[in-house]
Design an enzyme around this catalytic site. Structure first.
Site, PDB file in Angstrom:
ATOM      1  N   HIS A  63       5.368  -0.608  12.736  1.00 40.94           N
ATOM      2  CA  HIS A  63       5.635  -0.510  11.324  1.00 40.94           C
ATOM      3  C   HIS A  63       5.650   1.059  11.127  1.00 40.94           C
ATOM      4  O   HIS A  63       5.097   1.650  11.144  1.00 40.94           O
ATOM      5  CB  HIS A  63       4.282  -0.839  10.680  1.00 40.94           C
TER       6      HIS A  63
ATOM      7  N   HIS B 141      12.282  -2.149   4.245  1.00 42.85           N
ATOM      8  CA  HIS B 141      11.371  -2.515   3.072  1.00 42.85           C
ATOM      9  C   HIS B 141      11.836  -1.698   1.842  1.00 42.85           C
ATOM     10  O   HIS B 141      12.405  -2.465   1.110  1.00 42.85           O
ATOM     11  CB  HIS B 141       9.755  -2.087   3.462  1.00 42.85           C
TER      12      HIS B 141
ATOM     13  N   GLY C  75      -0.553  -6.973   8.245  1.00 48.86           N
ATOM     14  CA  GLY C  75      -1.972  -6.881   7.497  1.00 48.86           C
ATOM     15  C   GLY C  75      -2.462  -5.397   7.588  1.00 48.86           C
ATOM     16  O   GLY C  75      -1.873  -4.516   8.157  1.00 48.86           O
TER      17      GLY C  75
ATOM     18  N   HIS D 104       5.549  -6.890   0.849  1.00 49.04           N
ATOM     19  CA  HIS D 104       5.406  -6.584   2.327  1.00 49.04           C
ATOM     20  C   HIS D 104       4.229  -6.192   2.927  1.00 49.04           C
ATOM     21  O   HIS D 104       4.249  -5.698   3.886  1.00 49.04           O
ATOM     22  CB  HIS D 104       6.681  -5.660   2.598  1.00 49.04           C
ATOM     23  N   GLY D 105       3.063  -6.494   2.396  1.00 44.63           N
ATOM     24  CA  GLY D 105       1.969  -6.153   2.751  1.00 44.63           C
ATOM     25  C   GLY D 105       0.821  -6.610   1.492  1.00 44.63           C
ATOM     26  O   GLY D 105       1.336  -7.244   0.721  1.00 44.63           O
ATOM     27  N   ALA D 106      -0.269  -6.447   1.880  1.00 44.99           N
ATOM     28  CA  ALA D 106      -1.532  -7.029   0.936  1.00 44.99           C
ATOM     29  C   ALA D 106      -1.463  -6.156  -0.315  1.00 44.99           C
ATOM     30  O   ALA D 106      -1.793  -6.984  -1.389  1.00 44.99           O
ATOM     31  CB  ALA D 106      -2.721  -6.904   1.528  1.00 44.99           C
ATOM     32  N   GLY D 107      -1.036  -4.806  -0.331  1.00 41.75           N
ATOM     33  CA  GLY D 107      -1.119  -4.102  -1.385  1.00 41.75           C
ATOM     34  C   GLY D 107      -2.367  -3.429  -1.587  1.00 41.75           C
ATOM     35  O   GLY D 107      -3.536  -3.894  -1.395  1.00 41.75           O
TER      36      GLY D 107
END
Length: 294
Positions: free
Chosen positions: A48, A142, A192, A217-220
Site C-alpha cells: 500500500h 487510488h 484493512g 478503498h479502505g474502512a475510512g
C-alpha cells in the site's frame, strides 16, 4: 503451500505499508481462482503506497492556482476543498501533467517494493519468486483522475473521474480491465487497518451505473490523525497486535496511533455495506500475520 500474491494499491496515507496476509475466507471461488487464490491458508502480500509527499505537494500547489482560476472564470462550489479549474485551461493542464508525474512515481514505488518483496521471500525460502508463484494479482491507483466513458441520462459521455479515498471498480466485460478479469470484473483491493482484515472484491455492472464504477478503498477514518495520537497509547496498540499473533515493524510510535485499528471504522461492516448495495461483490477475506509501516 506458499502461494504468493502481490497486490498493489496507492496509499490511503503518505506512509508506506506492506502486509503479509493469509487467505481467511473465500466468498466467490470462481473469481478467486482467476486471481490464483485456490484455498484458505494461502499466503499473500498487500502493498500500500503512493507518491508520498510528492502527491500532496502537487495538490497543495494546484489548490492555490485553481482558486485564482475559479475567481477568473466565475466557478462557484459549495465547499472550499472542491477547488477546480476547466480541464482545458492552463491551470487544468498543468495540474494533470503534475498528477501524472506523481502517479508514475507511485507506480515505480510499488514496482520497486514488489521486486524487493519477491527477493526477500526467495532468499528466506531458498527459492525463486517464480517457483514460489509470486505473481501480481492487481495494481491500482487510488487517489487519481481518469478520463472514462460513462452513461449520463441515458447517453454515453466522456468524463473526467476524480476518485479520492476510493478506487476504480469496473464490471465484467469492461474494455479497460485486463483479459484475465473480463469474466469476473476488476479486483477491488480494500486494505484493512493495521491488524484488522483486508478484502478483495470485484466490480459490478450495478456499481458502474450507481457510482461510476467506484468503491471505497479502505474502512475510512473514525477519528482524525491528531485525535488518534491524543487518545491512544502506542504500547497498548502494539500489545493488542501481539495478542492476535501479528508481527509488526514500524518506523515511529506516532504512526502506530494514527494507523491503529481503533482510529478506523470496522472494515467488515464497510465491505458488507458495499456488497449489500451491489456496488462490488465480496471475493476474498485476508487476515494479516505481519505488518510493516514506514
Amino acid at each position: 503451500g506458499m502461494r504468493g500474491w502481490l497486490g498493489g494499491s496507492s496509499g490511503i496515507n503518505a506512509e508506506y505499508g506492506a502486509e503479509i496476509q493469509v487467505v481467511d475466507e473465500i466468498f466467490n471461488p470462481q473469481a478467486a481462482r482467476r486471481m490464483g487464490i485456490d484455498e484458505p491458508g494461502q499466503v499473500c502480500v498487500m502493498i500500500h503506497c503512493g507518491s508520498r509527499g510528492l502527491g500532496h505537494q502537487v495538490a497543495t500547489d494546484a489548490l492555490t492556482e485553481m482558486e485564482r482560476a475559479m475567481r477568473r472564470d466565475n466557478i462557484v462550489v459549495n465547499d472550499r476543498q472542491l477547488a477546480c479549474a476547466r480541464i482545458n485551461s492552463e491551470e487544468g493542464q498543468t495540474y494533470l501533467k503534475a498528477m501524472a508525474a506523481a502517479a508514475n512515481y507511485a507506480w515505480v514505488n510499488r514496482s520497486s517494493m514488489t521486486f524487493l518483496c519477491r527477493q526477500a521471500f526467495a532468499k528466506l525460502f531458498h527459492s525463486t519468486p517464480d517457483d514460489l508463484d509470486m505473481h501480481m494479482i492487481y495494481d491500482v491507483s487510488h487517489n487519481i483522475a481518469k478520463i472514462e466513458q460513462h452513461m449520463v441520462d441515458g447517453r454515453q459521455k466522456t468524463l473526467m473521474m476524480h476518485r479520492k479515498g476510493s478506487t476504480r471498480a469496473f464490471p465484467p466485460n469492461h474494455p479497460l480491465i485486463p483479459v484475465d478479469y473480463q469474466l469476473t470484473g476488476q479486483p477491488v483491493l480494500i486494505g484493512g487497518t493495521m491488524g484488522t482484515c483486508s478484502y478483495v472484491l470485484t466490480g459490478t455492472e450495478k456499481g458502474m451505473h450507481r457510482t461510476f464504477g467506484t468503491t471505497c478503498h479502505g474502512a475510512g477514518r473514525a477519528y482524525s490523525r491528531a485525535k488518534s495520537r491524543r487518545n491512544l497509547d502506542y504500547l497498548t496498540v502494539l500489545e493488542n497486535l501481539r495478542a492476535k499473533g501479528i508481527s509488526i515493524r514500524v518506523a515511529s510510535p506516532k504512526l502506530v496511533m494514527e494507523e491503529a485499528p481503533e482510529s478506523y471504522k470496522n472494515v467488515t461492516d464497510v465491505v458488507n455495506t458495499c456488497h449489500g448495495a451491489g456496488i462490488s461483490d465480496k471475493c476474498i477475506k485476508l487476515r494479516p500475520i505481519a505488518v510493516i509501516k514506514g
